[in-house]
Write an enzyme that holds these catalytic residues in place. Structure first.
Site, PDB file in Angstrom:
ATOM      1  N   ASP A 100       0.872  -1.169   0.000  1.00  0.00           N
ATOM      2  CA  ASP A 100       0.000   0.000   0.000  1.00  0.00           C
ATOM      3  C   ASP A 100       0.909   1.218   0.000  1.00  0.00           C
ATOM      4  O   ASP A 100       1.686   1.410   0.933  1.00  0.00           O
ATOM      5  CB  ASP A 100      -0.859  -0.039   1.274  1.00  0.00           C
ATOM      6  CG  ASP A 100      -2.184   0.653   1.101  1.00  0.00           C
ATOM      7  OD1 ASP A 100      -2.193   1.736   0.495  1.00  0.00           O
ATOM      8  OD2 ASP A 100      -3.200   0.116   1.587  1.00  0.00           O
ATOM      9  N   ASP A 202      -2.808   4.808  -2.493  1.00  0.00           N
ATOM     10  CA  ASP A 202      -3.809   5.392  -1.605  1.00  0.00           C
ATOM     11  C   ASP A 202      -4.308   6.749  -2.126  1.00  0.00           C
ATOM     12  O   ASP A 202      -3.518   7.558  -2.621  1.00  0.00           O
ATOM     13  CB  ASP A 202      -3.160   5.588  -0.222  1.00  0.00           C
ATOM     14  CG  ASP A 202      -4.139   5.976   0.860  1.00  0.00           C
ATOM     15  OD1 ASP A 202      -5.007   5.149   1.185  1.00  0.00           O
ATOM     16  OD2 ASP A 202      -4.031   7.102   1.387  1.00  0.00           O
ATOM     17  N   GLU A 265      -6.539   3.729  -5.774  1.00  0.00           N
ATOM     18  CA  GLU A 265      -7.781   3.946  -5.023  1.00  0.00           C
ATOM     19  C   GLU A 265      -8.405   5.256  -5.468  1.00  0.00           C
ATOM     20  O   GLU A 265      -7.834   6.327  -5.250  1.00  0.00           O
ATOM     21  CB  GLU A 265      -7.510   4.009  -3.512  1.00  0.00           C
ATOM     22  CG  GLU A 265      -8.807   4.134  -2.724  1.00  0.00           C
ATOM     23  CD  GLU A 265      -8.667   4.776  -1.340  1.00  0.00           C
ATOM     24  OE1 GLU A 265      -9.567   4.598  -0.517  1.00  0.00           O
ATOM     25  OE2 GLU A 265      -7.665   5.476  -1.093  1.00  0.00           O
ATOM     26  N   HIS A 326     -11.182  -1.973   4.009  1.00  0.00           N
ATOM     27  CA  HIS A 326     -11.081  -1.595   5.417  1.00  0.00           C
ATOM     28  C   HIS A 326     -11.763  -0.264   5.721  1.00  0.00           C
ATOM     29  O   HIS A 326     -11.709   0.200   6.856  1.00  0.00           O
ATOM     30  CB  HIS A 326      -9.601  -1.524   5.802  1.00  0.00           C
ATOM     31  CG  HIS A 326      -8.863  -0.477   5.032  1.00  0.00           C
ATOM     32  ND1 HIS A 326      -8.679  -0.549   3.669  1.00  0.00           N
ATOM     33  CD2 HIS A 326      -8.293   0.687   5.418  1.00  0.00           C
ATOM     34  CE1 HIS A 326      -8.035   0.525   3.262  1.00  0.00           C
ATOM     35  NE2 HIS A 326      -7.780   1.296   4.303  1.00  0.00           N
ATOM     36  N   ASP A 327     -12.357   0.367   4.706  1.00  0.00           N
ATOM     37  CA  ASP A 327     -13.034   1.647   4.923  1.00  0.00           C
ATOM     38  C   ASP A 327     -14.555   1.539   4.847  1.00  0.00           C
ATOM     39  O   ASP A 327     -15.254   2.521   5.110  1.00  0.00           O
ATOM     40  CB  ASP A 327     -12.583   2.662   3.862  1.00  0.00           C
ATOM     41  CG  ASP A 327     -11.107   2.999   3.973  1.00  0.00           C
ATOM     42  OD1 ASP A 327     -10.587   3.035   5.106  1.00  0.00           O
ATOM     43  OD2 ASP A 327     -10.475   3.215   2.917  1.00  0.00           O
TER      44      ASP A 327
HETATM   45  C1  GLC Z   1      -7.535   5.802   2.139  1.00  0.00           C
HETATM   46  C2  GLC Z   1      -7.430   4.613   3.071  1.00  0.00           C
HETATM   47  C3  GLC Z   1      -8.000   4.994   4.396  1.00  0.00           C
HETATM   48  C4  GLC Z   1      -7.192   6.143   4.953  1.00  0.00           C
HETATM   49  C5  GLC Z   1      -7.158   7.310   3.975  1.00  0.00           C
HETATM   50  C6  GLC Z   1      -6.110   8.309   4.338  1.00  0.00           C
HETATM   51  O1  GLC Z   1      -8.835   6.108   1.831  1.00  0.00           O
HETATM   52  O2  GLC Z   1      -8.057   3.510   2.502  1.00  0.00           O
HETATM   53  O3  GLC Z   1      -8.026   3.932   5.297  1.00  0.00           O
HETATM   54  O4  GLC Z   1      -7.716   6.559   6.172  1.00  0.00           O
HETATM   55  O5  GLC Z   1      -6.848   6.888   2.679  1.00  0.00           O
HETATM   56  O6  GLC Z   1      -4.843   7.796   4.065  1.00  0.00           O
END
Ligand code: GLC
Length: 533
Positions: A100, A202, A265, A326-327
Site C-alpha cells: 500500500d 492510496d 484507489e 477496510h473503509d
Molecule cells: C484511504 C485509506 C483509508 C485512509 C485514507 C487516508 O482512503 O483507505 O483507510 O484513512 O486513505 O490515508
C-alpha cells in the site's frame, strides 16, 4: 489458460489488514510472521495476489496511513528480514505481493515534515502545502478534511497554515514540487527493487489540488448523516487534471520492471474514473471500481452499472471489481448473510480482476464496537455520526479458541461474538459453508478461460434477478444466474440453455442438469451453469 493474460488480469487480489490477520508474537496485533504462518491458507483458498495495508513506520494516528518512513517496516509488524521472508514465501507459491503506497500525505512525524515546519526558509518548506492566512486570520479557503473540520492547520511557530486532506497528523505533500516527485518515486523504486509485485496507491485522486486554491462549492444533495466533508463538493481539492501526469510517472517507473501492477484507489463517478487508465493506457493498470460497494444491492441497478462500466472502459483497459475494504461496511452486514454468497458468485464471475477483503470469505460481519473502545480517528472525530471504521477491521477468525485463534492475548479490537461457529476451521469442515463456496468458485475460475478471461454478455435482468454469459473461444461458455432477493423470482431467457449447474450459491459444488430458458429461481439462489459448447 490464455497466455495473453497477465497475472493481475486473471488472478484474484486479497486484501489483508495486517493488524487483524494473525498475531504471531502475542501482542494483540497482527504481524508479518503471522501472514507467513497463514500463507498456505491463502494459497489453498486460490487467490493470486496479497495486498497488505501499510506496514511502514508510523505513529498510527490513522493506523499506518500516516507514514514516517517509506523505506522501512514498523517494528509492530516485524523487521525487514520478516518482510523479505514474506516476499520469498509468497513468490515460492507462485503468488504475488502488493504494498500500500501512500503518496498524498506523510505523517507529521516524518523527518521531511519536521524540517518543513521548522522555518519558512527551510529547504523542505515547499515539500508541503504552506499558505498565509487571509487578512482576517482565517484559513486560505473553505476546504474540509475528510475526517472532519477544516483541512487547514495553523502553525503558530511559522505563522502559516498547512493543508491536510485527512488528519492534521497527515500533512499533504506538495506534488507540484519536483523534489517531492523524485523522493516518492524513489520510495516506490526501493520496494520494486526488492521484488514487490506492485502497489495499491492510496487516495490517488487527491494528489494534486487547484493551484489557485479556489473555494469548493456547497453540495446541494448533502444529507445530515453524511460526514461534514460532504457538505461541499471537492471540485478544487481533488481530481485535478494534473494528477494524471503523476499517475503516468508512477506507471513509467512500474513499467521499468517486469509484470508489476499499479492499482489506484479512486472514489469518483465512472466517467472521471476512466481517465485514471491514462491516455493510451499509460496511467494505473487498475483504477479501483467500487460500484459493488457503493450501489444499492438490486439486480437491475447492478445490471445497468455493469453494462455502463463495460462500455465506458477505454480500449484495452482491463476491468476490475471490489467487494469490500477496510473503509467500508462488510458485504455480509450490508446485504445479509445469504446474499453475501450471491455477491461472491458475482464478484468472481464478472469480467475483470476481483478484489476481496479478508474475512469476507467467512461471511464476517461488522462488529459492534462499544463507544469507549472506538480507536478509528474518523469515528472519534465525528462522534455523533457513527462513522467509525473499526467494525470492519476486527480480527480474522481462525478457530473456536479464545480470541478466535487470532491471538492468545486480548486483540487491539474485539473479536466478533460469532467466532465459535464462524471461523476457518469450522467452515473448512462444512461442505456448504461460504468458505467452501469461495474455494469452489475460485477453483472453477482458475480452470476456465471463459470465467477468467472471456467476454461478458447480459442475457436477462429484472428487479430481482441478473443473468449473464461468460464465453471464450477455448472453453465452454458459462451462464450465471443470480437472485438478488430472499424471494423466489421468475426468469425468462430468450434462448433455451443446456448444461450443468456446477456451482449453486446455497450448496456449493453440485452437478444438476440445466435445460431451460424459463424457470423460477429459489430465494437467495445463484447458479453457475457450464453450458454445452
Ligand atoms: C484511504 C485509506 C483509508 C485512509 C485514507 C487516508 O482512503 O483507505 O483507510 O484513512 O486513505 O490515508
Amino acid at each position: 489458460m490464455d497466455k495473453k493474460l497477465l497475472w493481475w488480469q486473471s488472478g484474484v487480489v486479497y486484501q489483508i489488514y495486517p493488524r487483524s490477520f494473525y498475531d504471531s508474537n502475542c501482542d494483540g496485533i497482527g504481524d508479518l510472521q503471522g501472514i507467513i504462518q497463514k500463507i498456505d491458507y491463502l494459497h489453498a483458498l486460490g487467490i493470486k495476489a496479497i495486498w497488505i495495508s501499510p506496514i511502514f513506520p508510523s505513529p498510527m494516528a490513522d493506523f499506518g496511513y500516516d507514514i514516517s518512513d517509506y523505506e522501512a517496516i514498523h517494528p509492530i509488524f516485524g523487521s525487514m528480514k520478516d518482510f523479505d521472508m514474506l516476499l520469498e514465501e509468497v513468490h515460492a507459491r507462485g503468488m504475488k505481493l502488493l504494498l500500500d503506497f501512500v503518496p498524498n500525505h506523510t505523517s507529521d512525524k516524518h523527518p521531511w515534515f519536521i524540517e518543513s515546519r521548522s522555518s519558512k526558509d527551510n529547504p523542505r518548506r515547499d515539500w508541503y502545502m504552506w499558505y498565509d492566512a487571509l487578512p482576517d486570520g482565517s484559513a486560505p479557503n473553505n476546504w474540509l478534511s475528510v475526517f472532519g473540520g477544516s483541512a487547514w492547520e495553523w502553525d503558530h511557530n511559522t505563522q502559516q497554515y498547512y493543508y491536510h486532506g485527512f488528519l492534521k497528523e497527515q500533512p499533504d505533500l506538495n506534488w507540484r514540487n519536483p523534489q517531492v516527485q523524485e523522493a516518492m518515486l524513489n520510495a516506490m523504486r526501493f520496494w520494486l527493487d526488492k521484488g514487490v509485485d506492485g502497489f495499491r496507491v492510496d487516495v490517488a485522486w487527491h494528489m494534486i489540488k487547484d493551484a489557485q486554491l479556489r473555494d469548493n462549492p456547497p453540495n446541494p444533495d448533502y444529507l445530515q448523516w453524511q460526514p461534514t466533508y460532504d457538505t461541499l463538493l471537492p471540485l478544487f481539492s481533488t481530481d485535478q487534471p494534473e494528477v494524471h501526469a503523476i499517475m503516468e510517472s508512477m506507471r513509467q517507473l512500474t513499467d521499468e520492471y517486469e509484470e508489476r501492477v499499479l492499482i489506484a484507489e479512486i472514489y469518483l463517478p465512472i466517467r472521471q474514473l476512466m481517465l485514471y487508465y491514462g491516455t493510451d493506457l499509460n496511467g494505473a493498470h487498475l483504477p479501483f471500481n467500487f460500484q459493488l460497494i457503493s450501489l444499492p444491492w438490486k439486480a437491475d441497478v447492478i445490471a445497468r452499472a455493469i453494462t455502463a462500466y463495460e462500455s465506458a472502459l477505454p480500449h484495452g483497459g482491463w476491468p476490475n471489481w471490489v467487494l469490500g475494504n477496510h473503509d467500508r461496511s462488510r458485504i455480509a452486514s450490508r446485504i445479509g448473510e445469504q446474499q453475501a454468497r450471491i455477491a461472491a458468485l458475482l464478484l468472481l464471475t464478472l469480467r475483470g480482476t476481483p478484489t476481496m477483503y479478508y474475512g469476507d470469505e467467512l461471511g464476517l460481519q461488522d462488529v459492534a464496537i462499544p463507544k469507549h473502545e472506538i480507536v478509528d480517528p474518523q469515528g472519534l472525530n465525528m462522534p455523533d455520526k457513527d462513522l467509525s471504521r473499526d467494525p470492519f477491521r476486527t480480527p480474522m477468525q481462525w478457530n473456536n479458541s479464545p480470541y478466535a485463534g487470532f491471538s492468545i492475548v486480548k486483540p487491539w479490537l474485539r473479536v466478533s461474538n460469532d467466532f465459535q461457529s464462524r471461523n476457518t476451521e469450522a467452515q473448512e469442515r462444512s461442505a456448504s459453508s461460504i468458505l467452501n463456496l469461495y474455494k469452489e468458485v475460485l477453483r472453477l475460475r482458475k480452470d476456465s478461460t471463459s470465467l477468467s478471461a472471456g467476454s461478458y454478455r447480459e442475457v436477462f435482468y429484472s428487479d430481482k434477478v441478473l443473468a449473464y454469459l461468460r464465453y471464450d473461444d477455448h472453453d465452454n461458455p458459462y451462464l450465471i444466474v443470480l437472485n438478488f432477493t430472499d424471494e423466489k423470482a421468475f426468469v425468462s431467457l430468450k434462448d433455451e440453455y443446456h448444461g450443468q449447474i456446477v456451482v449453486s450459491a446455497s450448496l456449493g459444488k453440485t452437478l444438476a442438469s440445466f435445460n431451460t430458458g424459463v424457470f423460477e429461481m429459489p430465494p437467495n439462489e445463484g447458479y453457475i451453469v457450464r453450458l454445452r459448447s
